[in-house]
Design an enzyme around this catalytic site. Structure first.
Site, PDB file in Angstrom:
ATOM      1  N   CYS A 112       0.805  -1.216   0.000  1.00 28.82           N
ATOM      2  CA  CYS A 112       0.000   0.000   0.000  1.00 28.82           C
ATOM      3  C   CYS A 112       0.843   1.274   0.000  1.00 28.82           C
ATOM      4  CB  CYS A 112      -0.894   0.033   1.222  1.00 28.82           C
ATOM      5  SG  CYS A 112      -1.901  -1.430   1.414  1.00 28.82           S
ATOM      6  N   ARG A 145       5.330   0.179  -5.580  1.00 30.94           N
ATOM      7  CA  ARG A 145       5.389  -0.655  -4.376  1.00 30.94           C
ATOM      8  C   ARG A 145       4.538  -1.907  -4.530  1.00 30.94           C
ATOM      9  NH1 ARG A 145       6.512   2.719   0.389  1.00 30.94           N
ATOM     10  NH2 ARG A 145       5.164   1.448   1.676  1.00 30.94           N
ATOM     11  N   TRP A 178      -2.987  -2.752  -1.587  1.00 26.50           N
ATOM     12  CA  TRP A 178      -2.555  -4.115  -1.918  1.00 26.50           C
ATOM     13  C   TRP A 178      -3.341  -5.005  -0.973  1.00 26.50           C
ATOM     14  CZ3 TRP A 178       0.010  -8.339   0.238  1.00 26.50           C
ATOM     15  CH2 TRP A 178       0.625  -9.211  -0.668  1.00 26.50           C
ATOM     16  N   ASN A 198      -2.310   1.981   6.001  1.00 25.93           N
ATOM     17  CA  ASN A 198      -1.351   0.918   5.672  1.00 25.93           C
ATOM     18  C   ASN A 198      -1.135   0.090   6.924  1.00 25.93           C
ATOM     19  OD1 ASN A 198      -1.042   2.068   3.211  1.00 25.93           O
ATOM     20  ND2 ASN A 198       1.079   2.697   3.490  1.00 25.93           N
ATOM     21  N   GLY A 199      -1.053  -1.221   6.763  1.00 23.15           N
ATOM     22  CA  GLY A 199      -0.815  -2.079   7.920  1.00 23.15           C
ATOM     23  C   GLY A 199      -1.953  -3.060   8.090  1.00 23.15           C
ATOM     24  N   GLU A 210      18.451 -17.390  -6.149  1.00 22.52           N
ATOM     25  CA  GLU A 210      17.941 -16.137  -6.697  1.00 22.52           C
ATOM     26  C   GLU A 210      17.437 -16.339  -8.130  1.00 22.52           C
ATOM     27  OE1 GLU A 210      17.118 -13.432  -5.494  1.00 22.52           O
ATOM     28  OE2 GLU A 210      17.026 -12.044  -7.176  1.00 22.52           O
ATOM     29  N   LYS A 238      13.678 -15.434  -9.155  1.00 20.19           N
ATOM     30  CA  LYS A 238      13.353 -14.505 -10.243  1.00 20.19           C
ATOM     31  C   LYS A 238      12.436 -15.176 -11.263  1.00 20.19           C
ATOM     32  CE  LYS A 238      15.103 -10.671  -9.243  1.00 20.19           C
ATOM     33  NZ  LYS A 238      14.620 -10.985  -7.894  1.00 20.19           N
ATOM     34  N   GLU A 254       8.905 -15.422  -9.793  1.00 18.39           N
ATOM     35  CA  GLU A 254       8.160 -14.173  -9.617  1.00 18.39           C
ATOM     36  C   GLU A 254       7.848 -13.479 -10.937  1.00 18.39           C
ATOM     37  OE1 GLU A 254      11.829 -11.335  -8.027  1.00 18.39           O
ATOM     38  OE2 GLU A 254       9.794 -10.733  -7.601  1.00 18.39           O
ATOM     39  N   HIS A 306      19.374 -36.697  -2.448  1.00 14.12           N
ATOM     40  CA  HIS A 306      18.592 -36.924  -1.221  1.00 14.12           C
ATOM     41  C   HIS A 306      17.109 -36.657  -1.424  1.00 14.12           C
ATOM     42  CE1 HIS A 306      22.403 -37.465   0.815  1.00 14.12           C
ATOM     43  NE2 HIS A 306      22.822 -36.484   0.028  1.00 14.12           N
ATOM     44  N   LYS A 340       6.488  -4.395  -4.025  1.00 11.17           N
ATOM     45  CA  LYS A 340       7.899  -4.019  -3.889  1.00 11.17           C
ATOM     46  C   LYS A 340       8.279  -3.864  -2.423  1.00 11.17           C
ATOM     47  CE  LYS A 340      11.843  -2.430  -5.570  1.00 11.17           C
ATOM     48  NZ  LYS A 340      12.733  -3.483  -6.112  1.00 11.17           N
TER      49      LYS A 340
HETATM   50  O1  M6R Z   1      12.953  -4.198   0.612  1.00  9.13           O
HETATM   51  P1  M6R Z   1      13.525  -5.533   0.959  1.00  9.13           P
HETATM   52  O2  M6R Z   1      14.823  -5.794   0.282  1.00  9.13           O
HETATM   53  O3  M6R Z   1      13.634  -5.745   2.431  1.00  9.13           O
HETATM   54  O4  M6R Z   1      12.496  -6.579   0.418  1.00  9.13           O
HETATM   55  C1  M6R Z   1      12.628  -7.947   0.692  1.00  9.13           C
HETATM   56  C2  M6R Z   1      11.957  -8.782  -0.375  1.00  9.13           C
HETATM   57  O5  M6R Z   1      10.580  -8.511  -0.382  1.00  9.13           O
HETATM   58  C3  M6R Z   1      12.524  -8.489  -1.761  1.00  9.13           C
HETATM   59  O6  M6R Z   1      13.909  -8.687  -1.777  1.00  9.13           O
HETATM   60  C4  M6R Z   1      11.855  -9.370  -2.821  1.00  9.13           C
HETATM   61  O7  M6R Z   1      12.129 -10.718  -2.584  1.00  9.13           O
HETATM   62  C5  M6R Z   1      12.365  -8.964  -4.187  1.00  9.13           C
HETATM   63  N1  M6R Z   1      11.816  -7.700  -4.583  1.00  9.13           N
HETATM   64  C6  M6R Z   1      12.054  -9.979  -5.227  1.00  9.13           C
HETATM   65  O8  M6R Z   1      12.653  -9.644  -6.437  1.00  9.13           O
END
Ligand code: M6R
Length: 617
Positions: free
Chosen positions: A2, A27, A78, A104-105, A490, A494, A497, A513, A612
């Protein structure tokens, strides 16, 4: 997650609110809405719950209804409580329409509060937890409280981290903002005739670069060009604004089709930014002047715990591996949502290093607070300066990659890795584990990082071909060992996502395993296999996959002829010292996910269901 933007000034707030919301939409959001106080003193609200079309549709609807007013609040939602639709979008009104709030929250005791309100005759128009706040604030205003008193009082009734903005018919020139805990920040600024507040500094930059960050437990009133700060008891707080280094151009796409491609292209600069003022390439020295702990304190550290979430956790894993190998201090990386709740053994000799792009991730902040209460010294590696994490940590190591807008972290990760490598070198030298000559060798090799990464970016074409091939699979396996494990994790993250392909990241040694049961021609495997001490082990893993009919794509070192004989596809990255290999294998992983997302028609900048900045746990 949000976003908030509010304006109190002299111009028509409607287009300004919509522009403000556009700058916080990165965000992550699925709904948008605004409330303004019109010239007759009534609160008018327009909102849309149309997923990614919400802001555009909101702008059209506001234009068609000729909405105007010089004071207003806006919100990008969001969804957490209740589906994505217009009723659930913010702002929410009190029953008599005299107050409008955006929130927000998460209100943890909302069911209890809602039941009480319903029993007292309040009607709810949405399924959200936030509407509770609108009624609580409205109630208090109706009973004679000022808007500020009402917001503080209502915030005292709810449990959970909260950021609120509110307007009231009774005070038509004023917007009140409040922050309790860590549900995302509120930042305030003013120009000559207007004051603005938002969840992100970037939204304020068209007005000012001098900003005030609200601390948890603070309230702000804005009115025309006035900003007034208070604590929750109503006492005035005096605080000078700080000048933010963020700039507006950095948040534009330029000639790139997506923020993600722009941000990957900026990775050589991101690495350079992280080394600026720290590495002296002619002297061959490295320092982190931001570390406020004495060398005695650094020498007394007997354990380092790194923490973060998602991509930042992968940076933390890389950090743990280089800190342990260079500085010879036991170092582990742990997911913040686990660390915060498992009552870990921490203390004055455990150095905590949090990694976070936003500095607002709820779980990471909670883990940091836990560590602070345990008396552990801590630093944070972070992109968005001024965010809450900087105020919890003893010292901040800014990444300086430049603002990242794409939901997927790319250049921030490479900048964080650079910063963590620097931290490892500084810890190692301070503790006498490596000497000045060894530091010089490392610094000289780091000088080549920007050009190594720039060379890796040239692989775009080859990676695109591989992406076309991988886009045909529904399951992918990513394998790595040692410092390549976080890179494999990672790569898989990626791919999930952005391309929405199921992808598992695994330590290659784990395959026998359990994972081997999945191997076959319907699952392709991506292997991070640069030439290093573990290279031969990786070759065996590739052979195991091949022997079971699996297709293998390897990220390997240029000049490696052997790998081409076992893998089906090879992406060659430049030769470099082993310490830097994770940087050059990371970039093709990122491009691969980006290109696969495009091949499948996904929007790489705004992946579904993701935000974000994750300000709730
Ligand atoms: O703002 P932050 O780095 O603390 O966010 C943590 C994760 O939400 C963030 O790294 C997320 O996994 C990535 N945006 C994914 O690409």
């Amino acid at each position: 997650m949000c976003g908030i933007f509010a304006y109190a000034g002299t111009e028509n707030a409607v287009p300004l609110l919509i522009e403000g919301l556009r700058s916080v939409e990165y965000r992550g959001y699925d709904s948008a809405g605004i409330s303004v106080i019109d010239s007759s003193g009534e609160i008018q609200t327009v909102k849309r719950g149309d997923h990614k079309a919400s802001l555009e549709n909101l702008a059209v609807a506001a234009g068609e209804s000729q909405l105007s007013g010089v004071v207003g609040i806006g919100h990008t939602r969001w969804a957490t409580h209740g589906e994505v639709n217009q009723q659930n979008s913010h702002p929410h009104a009190s029953s008599d329409g005299s107050v409008s709030i955006a929130h927000n929250g998460i209100i943890e005791n909302f069911i209890e509060l809602k039941d009480q309100l319903v029993d007292s005759g309040f009607e709810f128009k949405s399924e959200t937890d936030s509407e509770v706040l609108a009624h609580l604030v409205g109630n208090r205003v109706a009973a004679g409280s000022s808007l500020r008193e009402a917001v503080i009082g209502a915030a005292g009734q709810i449990k959970g981290n909260t950021a609120i903005v509110a307007v009231s018919k009774a005070e038509p020139d004023v917007v009140v903002g409040l922050r309790v805990g860590n549900a995302g920040g509120i930042v305030v600024g003013k120009s000559d005739h207007a004051a603005v507040m938002a969840s992100d500094t970037i939204a304020l930059l068209p007005y000012t670069s001098e900003v005030i960050y609200l601390e948890p437990g603070e309230v702000v009133e804005i009115e025309h060009g006035d900003v007034r700060l208070f604590d929750l008891q109503g006492s005035t707080i005096t605080r000078e604004p700080v000048v933010t280094a963020q700039n507006f151009e950095a948040a534009q796409k330029g000639n790139h089709p997506h923020f993600m491609s722009k941000e990957i292209a900026e990775e050589p600069d991101a690495v350079q930014g992280a080394m600026r003022g720290r590495a002296d390439f002619s002297a061959g020295t490295l320092s982190l002047p931001e570390i406020s702990l004495t060398s005695e304190k650094l020498k007394s550290i007997d354990r380092v715990v790194l923490t973060g979430m998602g991509t930042s956790l992968h940076a933390a894993m890389f950090g743990a591996s280089v800190i342990e190998s260079l500085a010879r201090i036991p170092a582990t990386a742990e997911n913040s949502s686990e660390l915060r709740y498992r009552n870990p053994v921490l203390g004055p000799n455990t150095l905590i290093v949090a990694v976070t792009q936003s500095g607002e991730t709820a779980d990471t902040l909670a883990a940091m607070e836990h560590a602070r209460n345990a008396g552990s010294p801590q630093g944070v590696v972070l992109e968005l300066e001024g965010s809450q994490a900087t105020r919890i940590a003893d010292f901040t190591l800014p990444v300086r990659a430049g603002q990242e807008i794409g939901v997927a972290s790319t250049k921030t990760l490479i900048g964080s890795m650079t910063t963590l490598l620097e931290l490892a070198v500084v810890l190692a030298e301070t503790r006498g584990v490596i000497d000045a000559v060894q530091v010089k060798t490392i610094v000289e090799s780091m000088a080549e990082l920007p050009s190594l990464i720039a060379k890796t970016l040239e692989l775009n074409g080859q990676v695109s071909e591989l992406a076309d091939r991988l886009s045909k699979f529904e399951d992918l396996l990513y394998l790595g060992r040692g410092a390549q494990l976080p890179i494999a994790l990672e790569g898989a993250l990626k791919m999930k996502e952005l391309a929405y392909i199921h992808a598992e990241g695994y330590a290659a040694g784990e395959m026998k395993h359990g994972v081997n049961a999945l191997l076959g021609d319907d699952m392709a495997t991506v292997v991070a296999a640069p030439q290093n001490d573990l290279y031969e082990k990786m070759l065996s893993n590739i052979s195991e996959v091949k022997a079971r009919g699996g297709e293998v794509a390897a990220i390997a070192t240029e000049g490696d002829e052997m790998i081409g004989r076992v893998a089906d596809h090879v992406i060659y990255v430049p030769k470099c010292p082993e310490l830097l290999q994770p940087f050059v294998t990371l970039v093709p992983m990122q491009i691969l996910a980006y290109r696969t997302a495009l091949a499948l028609g996904r929007d790489p900048d705004k992946p579904r269901n993701l935000a974000k900045t994750v300000t709730v746990e």
